[in-house]
Design a protein around this motif. Structure first.
Motif, PDB file in Angstrom:
ATOM      1  N   VAL A 116      30.444  34.335  34.895  1.00 23.56           N
ATOM      2  CA  VAL A 116      31.719  34.960  34.030  1.00 23.56           C
ATOM      3  C   VAL A 116      32.181  36.445  33.976  1.00 23.56           C
ATOM      4  O   VAL A 116      32.933  36.860  33.980  1.00 23.56           O
ATOM      5  N   THR A 117      31.232  37.107  33.552  1.00 21.75           N
ATOM      6  CA  THR A 117      30.913  38.753  33.241  1.00 21.75           C
ATOM      7  C   THR A 117      31.030  39.806  34.212  1.00 21.75           C
ATOM      8  O   THR A 117      32.572  40.374  34.712  1.00 21.75           O
ATOM      9  N   LEU A 118      31.157  38.925  35.364  1.00 23.40           N
ATOM     10  CA  LEU A 118      31.570  40.014  37.023  1.00 23.40           C
ATOM     11  C   LEU A 118      33.211  39.248  37.634  1.00 23.40           C
ATOM     12  O   LEU A 118      33.271  39.867  37.749  1.00 23.40           O
ATOM     13  N   HIS A 119      33.414  38.101  37.372  1.00 22.45           N
ATOM     14  CA  HIS A 119      34.488  37.183  37.458  1.00 22.45           C
ATOM     15  C   HIS A 119      36.079  38.107  36.329  1.00 22.45           C
ATOM     16  O   HIS A 119      36.736  38.572  37.424  1.00 22.45           O
ATOM     17  N   ASN A 120      35.506  38.714  35.867  1.00 25.68           N
ATOM     18  CA  ASN A 120      35.976  39.611  34.311  1.00 25.68           C
ATOM     19  C   ASN A 120      35.603  41.262  34.733  1.00 25.68           C
ATOM     20  O   ASN A 120      36.502  41.774  34.224  1.00 25.68           O
ATOM     21  N   HIS A 121      35.067  41.174  35.930  1.00 23.35           N
ATOM     22  CA  HIS A 121      34.893  42.771  36.526  1.00 23.35           C
ATOM     23  C   HIS A 121      36.552  44.041  36.994  1.00 23.35           C
ATOM     24  O   HIS A 121      36.462  43.154  37.411  1.00 23.35           O
ATOM     25  N   PRO A 122      36.334  45.095  36.370  1.00 29.46           N
ATOM     26  CA  PRO A 122      37.876  45.108  37.154  1.00 29.46           C
ATOM     27  C   PRO A 122      36.740  45.887  38.461  1.00 29.46           C
ATOM     28  O   PRO A 122      38.541  45.971  38.661  1.00 29.46           O
ATOM     29  N   ARG A 123      36.853  45.889  38.878  1.00 25.83           N
ATOM     30  CA  ARG A 123      35.884  46.479  39.921  1.00 25.83           C
ATOM     31  C   ARG A 123      36.450  45.598  41.156  1.00 25.83           C
ATOM     32  O   ARG A 123      36.774  45.746  42.339  1.00 25.83           O
ATOM     33  N   ASN A 124      36.195  44.097  40.757  1.00 26.04           N
ATOM     34  CA  ASN A 124      37.083  43.074  41.904  1.00 26.04           C
ATOM     35  C   ASN A 124      38.457  42.820  41.957  1.00 26.04           C
ATOM     36  O   ASN A 124      38.949  42.230  42.945  1.00 26.04           O
ATOM     37  N   ALA A 125      39.448  43.550  41.303  1.00 23.70           N
ATOM     38  CA  ALA A 125      40.216  43.228  40.713  1.00 23.70           C
ATOM     39  C   ALA A 125      41.129  44.567  42.199  1.00 23.70           C
ATOM     40  O   ALA A 125      41.183  44.239  43.030  1.00 23.70           O
ATOM     41  N   ALA A 126      40.341  45.401  42.577  1.00 26.44           N
ATOM     42  CA  ALA A 126      39.708  46.920  43.200  1.00 26.44           C
ATOM     43  C   ALA A 126      39.453  45.857  44.081  1.00 26.44           C
ATOM     44  O   ALA A 126      40.206  46.287  45.443  1.00 26.44           O
ATOM     45  N   ARG A 127      38.501  45.379  44.627  1.00 29.92           N
ATOM     46  CA  ARG A 127      37.752  44.810  45.408  1.00 29.92           C
ATOM     47  C   ARG A 127      39.182  43.905  46.496  1.00 29.92           C
ATOM     48  O   ARG A 127      39.796  44.362  47.653  1.00 29.92           O
ATOM     49  N   ILE A 128      39.507  43.128  45.941  1.00 27.93           N
ATOM     50  CA  ILE A 128      40.211  42.188  46.755  1.00 27.93           C
ATOM     51  C   ILE A 128      41.675  42.952  46.716  1.00 27.93           C
ATOM     52  O   ILE A 128      42.509  42.100  47.926  1.00 27.93           O
ATOM     53  N   ALA A 129      42.431  43.069  45.707  1.00 25.66           N
ATOM     54  CA  ALA A 129      43.148  44.303  46.500  1.00 25.66           C
ATOM     55  C   ALA A 129      43.230  45.259  47.323  1.00 25.66           C
ATOM     56  O   ALA A 129      44.354  45.625  48.387  1.00 25.66           O
ATOM     57  N   ALA A 130      41.768  45.383  47.492  1.00 26.79           N
ATOM     58  CA  ALA A 130      41.287  46.402  49.169  1.00 26.79           C
ATOM     59  C   ALA A 130      41.560  45.309  50.263  1.00 26.79           C
ATOM     60  O   ALA A 130      40.970  46.112  51.460  1.00 26.79           O
ATOM     61  N   GLY A 131      41.371  43.962  49.922  1.00 28.62           N
ATOM     62  CA  GLY A 131      40.784  43.217  51.484  1.00 28.62           C
ATOM     63  C   GLY A 131      39.637  42.695  50.829  1.00 28.62           C
ATOM     64  O   GLY A 131      39.240  42.552  52.162  1.00 28.62           O
ATOM     65  N   LEU A 132      39.057  43.379  50.466  1.00 25.64           N
ATOM     66  CA  LEU A 132      37.489  43.168  49.842  1.00 25.64           C
ATOM     67  C   LEU A 132      37.429  41.526  49.175  1.00 25.64           C
ATOM     68  O   LEU A 132      38.088  41.674  48.534  1.00 25.64           O
ATOM     69  N   ALA A 133      35.850  40.800  50.137  1.00 28.41           N
ATOM     70  CA  ALA A 133      35.558  40.284  48.589  1.00 28.41           C
ATOM     71  C   ALA A 133      35.000  40.408  47.737  1.00 28.41           C
ATOM     72  O   ALA A 133      33.944  41.119  47.333  1.00 28.41           O
ATOM     73  N   PRO A 134      35.031  39.626  46.520  1.00 25.55           N
ATOM     74  CA  PRO A 134      34.748  40.230  45.164  1.00 25.55           C
ATOM     75  C   PRO A 134      33.305  39.552  45.307  1.00 25.55           C
ATOM     76  O   PRO A 134      32.801  38.556  45.855  1.00 25.55           O
ATOM     77  N   VAL A 135      32.645  40.310  43.549  1.00 23.16           N
ATOM     78  CA  VAL A 135      31.138  40.058  43.693  1.00 23.16           C
ATOM     79  C   VAL A 135      31.390  39.756  42.323  1.00 23.16           C
ATOM     80  O   VAL A 135      31.233  39.667  41.509  1.00 23.16           O
ATOM     81  N   ASN A 136      31.437  38.013  42.457  1.00 21.63           N
ATOM     82  CA  ASN A 136      31.299  36.738  41.358  1.00 21.63           C
ATOM     83  C   ASN A 136      30.599  35.985  41.494  1.00 21.63           C
ATOM     84  O   ASN A 136      30.501  35.259  40.560  1.00 21.63           O
ATOM     85  N   SER A 137      29.140  36.431  41.663  1.00 18.07           N
ATOM     86  CA  SER A 137      28.023  35.557  41.458  1.00 18.07           C
ATOM     87  C   SER A 137      26.289  36.256  42.132  1.00 18.07           C
ATOM     88  O   SER A 137      27.119  37.695  42.030  1.00 18.07           O
ATOM     89  N   LEU A 138      25.706  36.266  41.252  1.00 13.83           N
ATOM     90  CA  LEU A 138      24.692  36.340  41.499  1.00 13.83           C
ATOM     91  C   LEU A 138      23.531  35.158  42.996  1.00 13.83           C
ATOM     92  O   LEU A 138      24.269  34.244  42.336  1.00 13.83           O
ATOM     93  N   TRP A 139      22.443  35.569  43.331  1.00 14.79           N
ATOM     94  CA  TRP A 139      21.148  34.305  43.984  1.00 14.79           C
ATOM     95  C   TRP A 139      20.526  34.881  43.676  1.00 14.79           C
ATOM     96  O   TRP A 139      19.933  35.860  44.447  1.00 14.79           O
ATOM     97  N   PHE A 140      19.916  34.041  42.873  1.00 21.23           N
ATOM     98  CA  PHE A 140      18.095  33.916  42.549  1.00 21.23           C
ATOM     99  C   PHE A 140      17.791  33.969  43.700  1.00 21.23           C
ATOM    100  O   PHE A 140      17.534  32.501  44.153  1.00 21.23           O
TER     101      PHE A 140
END
Length: 316
Positions: free
Chosen positions: A180-204
């Protein structure tokens, strides 16, 4: 400089090469080689780790930051998960997300309160590798490696998805809140606009502490498996990423080619050059160690076994 006396190639199961044909030279060499049936994990024949296990997070943390002693570590790598009709799939993680230091620091700034409240410190000495520092003796569920889960249904690989223990529930809850925290992060909107995959999860994954000892007989270990190279470095080997092809060097050599699928490329880049070194006496032995337990050991004197008919393929 002392030439390598042994070169060991770690290879996938023979069936991974399907019906690909061996060249005449390679087929003849394999027919004349000594064949050995091996048991156990082939990586354990490269590295002796005590206590037994594969503490990836502690080993890579020591390589990245030199501070892994006196704590347990868990990788919490950045990941991209894509929802689909049947749930969600892990499509990318770590280095493939191409994060720089500023982006990683920005994402982590939002995650630190969440993990701090849970009693863990999260940081990233390398932008693609994120770590949680855990108290010694912390109880954890079983975590799958990202390579195992890549492209698969996420929910089949969540930490102990069928586990109703407090540990299992706790880590599933932490993952959900981090998403949830990552999904709402403003960095992800910028990444998507730049054609990059968002960082929307972690892998433990990769939980553990530094082993008591790691030993190897190999002077050089080449692999794209960061656990193998990090543990190899702990053993004192020259451990590095897999080069595109064979190059001469000093000391016994182990090469991790478990991802190889193209027999022609494998022969061109590795087997043929190594065979030439063997013929010239600069290498004493070549071991082809397949993941299905079959091994071929090549030596110079085997050329006199001319009565053996060449193999046509690697099929069992």
């Amino acid at each position: 400089m002392t030439a390598a006396t042994t070169a060991t190639l770690l290879l996938p199961e023979r069936e991974r090469f399907g019906g690909q044909r061996l060249s005449e030279d390679l087929g003849r060499r394999l027919a004349r080689a000594d064949r050995v049936a091996r048991t156990g994990d082939p990586l354990a024949r490269v590295l002796d780790v005590l206590p037994r296990g594969w503490p990836v997070a502690a080993a890579t943390r020591q390589r990245d930051a030199r501070d892994a002693a006196h704590a347990a570590w868990l990788r919490a790598d950045p990941a991209y998960v894509r929802p689909d009709l049947n749930g969600a799939r892990l499509l990318s993680y770590g280095q493939a997300l191409a994060l720089d230091e500023a982006a990683a620091a920005d994402f982590l700034r939002s995650l630190k309160p969440l993990f701090g409240d849970a009693g863990f410190t999260i940081d990233a000495p390398v932008p693609s590798r994120w770590y949680l520092r855990l108290p010694q003796g912390a109880r954890l569920p079983v975590f799958a490696t990202p390579e195992t889960a890549l492209g698969a249904d996420l929910f089949e690989h969540l930490p102990d998805a069928a586990d109703s223990s407090p540990e299992g529930r706790r880590w599933r809850s932490l993952l959900s809140e981090a998403q949830v925290t990552l999904h709402n992060h403003p960095r992800n909107a910028a990444r998507i606009a730049a054609g990059l995959a968002p960082v929307n999860s972690l892998w433990f994954w990769g939980a553990g502490v530094l082993p008591d000892h790691v030993r190897t007989t190999y002077a050089r270990i080449y692999s794209d498996d960061e656990a193998l190279t990090a543990l190899g470095a702990l053993a004192g080997a020259d451990a590095a990423a897999l080069p595109p092809r064979w190059s001469a060097g000093e000391g016994d050599l182990a090469v991790d080619l478990r991802r190889a699928r193209d027999l022609q490329a494998l022969e061109r880049d590795w087997l043929a050059p190594l065979a030439a070194e063997l013929d010239a006496g600069r290498i004493g032995r070549i071991a082809l160690d397949f993941a299905d337990g079959e091994a071929f050991e090549l030596a110079r004197g085997q050329r006199w076994r001319f009565w053996r008919r060449p193999l046509r393929s690697l099929q069992p």
